[in-house]
Design a protein around this motif. Sequence first.
Motif, PDB file in Angstrom:
ATOM      1  N   ALA A  93       2.663  -0.749   5.841  1.00 50.31           N
ATOM      2  CA  ALA A  93       2.497   0.186   4.728  1.00 50.31           C
ATOM      3  C   ALA A  93       3.570   1.268   4.773  1.00 50.31           C
ATOM      4  O   ALA A  93       4.103   1.684   3.731  1.00 50.31           O
ATOM      5  N   LEU A  94       3.908   1.713   5.979  1.00 51.67           N
ATOM      6  CA  LEU A  94       4.957   2.727   6.128  1.00 51.67           C
ATOM      7  C   LEU A  94       6.319   2.157   5.740  1.00 51.67           C
ATOM      8  O   LEU A  94       7.135   2.841   5.107  1.00 51.67           O
TER       9      LEU A  94
ATOM     10  N   PHE B 155       6.437   2.221   2.070  1.00 52.03           N
ATOM     11  CA  PHE B 155       6.621   3.587   1.564  1.00 52.03           C
ATOM     12  C   PHE B 155       8.100   3.919   1.426  1.00 52.03           C
ATOM     13  O   PHE B 155       8.541   4.478   0.406  1.00 52.03           O
TER      14      PHE B 155
ATOM     15  N   THR C  18      13.329   1.454   6.701  1.00 55.89           N
ATOM     16  CA  THR C  18      12.534   0.224   6.729  1.00 55.89           C
ATOM     17  C   THR C  18      13.003  -0.696   7.846  1.00 55.89           C
ATOM     18  O   THR C  18      12.188  -1.309   8.560  1.00 55.89           O
TER      19      THR C  18
ATOM     20  N   THR D 181       5.889   5.351  -3.882  1.00 54.12           N
ATOM     21  CA  THR D 181       7.228   5.956  -3.967  1.00 54.12           C
ATOM     22  C   THR D 181       8.077   5.392  -5.091  1.00 54.12           C
ATOM     23  O   THR D 181       9.273   5.663  -5.160  1.00 54.12           O
TER      24      THR D 181
ATOM     25  N   TYR E 246       0.842  -1.197   0.000  1.00 52.90           N
ATOM     26  CA  TYR E 246       0.000   0.000   0.000  1.00 52.90           C
ATOM     27  C   TYR E 246       0.877   1.248   0.000  1.00 52.90           C
ATOM     28  O   TYR E 246       0.544   2.254  -0.640  1.00 52.90           O
ATOM     29  N   GLY E 247       1.964   1.197   0.765  1.00 51.82           N
ATOM     30  CA  GLY E 247       2.896   2.326   0.763  1.00 51.82           C
ATOM     31  C   GLY E 247       3.919   2.222  -0.343  1.00 51.82           C
ATOM     32  O   GLY E 247       4.349   3.221  -0.918  1.00 51.82           O
ATOM     33  N   TYR E 248       4.307   1.001  -0.656  1.00 48.91           N
ATOM     34  CA  TYR E 248       5.361   0.745  -1.649  1.00 48.91           C
ATOM     35  C   TYR E 248       5.035   1.347  -3.009  1.00 48.91           C
ATOM     36  O   TYR E 248       5.907   1.851  -3.706  1.00 48.91           O
TER      37      TYR E 248
END
Length: 487
Positions: free
Chosen positions: A140-141, A144, A117, A93, A88-90
């Motif tokens: 998710a972070l 990101f 990470t 970016t 979802y975050g990946y």
Amino acid sequence: MDASESSKLSDGIEAPMWMFWKRRRYILVFLAFFGFFNVYSLRVNLSVAIVAMTENRTIEHPNGTVSYEQEFDWDSSTKGYILSSFFYGYIFTQLAGGYISNALGGNYVFGVGVGTTAALTLLTPLAAHGGYGWLIAIRALEGFFEGVTFPCMHAIWSNWAPPSERSRMATIAFSGVFTGTVASMLLSGVLADNLGWEWVFYILGAFGCLWFVVWMVVVKKSPETDPYITTKEKEFILATQQRTSSETAEKVHHPWLAIVTSKAVWALIVASFAENWGFYTLLTQLPTFLKDTMHFELQAAGFLSALPYLALGSLLSFAGYLADLCQIKRWLTTTQVRRYFNCGAFLIQTVFMLVGAFILKPGPTIACITIAVGCGSFAWCGFAVNHLDLSPKSAGVLMGISNTFSTVAGIVTPIVSGHITANGDDDEWRTVFYIAAGIYLIGFVIYWFGVSGELQPWSIEAQERDQAQREKENVFVNGGMVLDQKS
């Protein structure tokens, strides 16, 4: 300068290839290998740990009674959403990673992406105990920050990789992906069984933080900014890339319309999506498949899940060397290397995924999956390096675009697989494998007809070359007119 000439030049002025520590670009490759090792060990660990987190455990009470309980009572659909939450975050970016790397330097962006990470991984157990919503948020972070890694690595290769060494440098570094996958699957099962599932995140996260310190100290943006590189190695890299020291600092203006309308770009996007659909299907679901359907114990499931990626990691460096050799010896053109290696792998993967699904017995199915995943090493010599062929200066952005679509596969496949395998019976798992085989086949057809290994007319490099040629012609014409007037 062609591949054979650059190879001779390299061999004539540098230490032997095996003495990689005397070549700064191969020190970078060595550390990039461990960077990607961290990238995937931190990504994969939850696939094994979640089995331990949700398994039924036997509880013996003081009064002699026995009961069973789960530490986290998550059904297959919930686990599917948790496993896909990383992406979802990946996905957000990917493009930014390639673009920012051109401005700030791929080395800094890569280091911060992996290091952050790793730090967030240390917080994963705390998030899980807070509820699956917090776990989804922390994953998710993590995604990101990790999303910048592949695009910015292509920005690094555009400064450091001679054309005749692109395949081997990239694939050696990328083999860290599969070594990290193997190590994570092996260690995660052992750590979860012996120390508790929390230590899966503590130990792998700590290793990532240690790598971050080393990377930031050693690796520089380009040969021109590295104080420890020899003059000969720097001149060799610049000469083979046909650029000067001043070009590194120039602001890059990407031809966006031409990129998004390029057949060659869309071919590598589809190929990347196809390979990653199969890869993520197995990466996220194989431990669960082996434990729930093939009835292996957790630790055995972790070991067996690692086998396909051990094969892939072992073959990747060989495949990269063979791809470069085919170009250096002029056995194949760059386009032919990309087409034959990538599409040959897709065809083998299609066949063995179908056979493994049809048989669906522990030994034969694991063997078929291992062969299918292992052959993906040759596909990586196609779609994963192809961006540098089309436009080296835009390679980071191109990787960002293709990896955005690949990330969709990472998001969708755990959710789809989770819904399909709600009951965990054989026919449901066959469907999962059949879908993966079909997508491999689609990737084969589209990449075969759309691939190109040549510098594209819309690329920054081609535009600069044409501009330089026009300036030479203008000088010649104007100079000739002046001479005529004087005579």
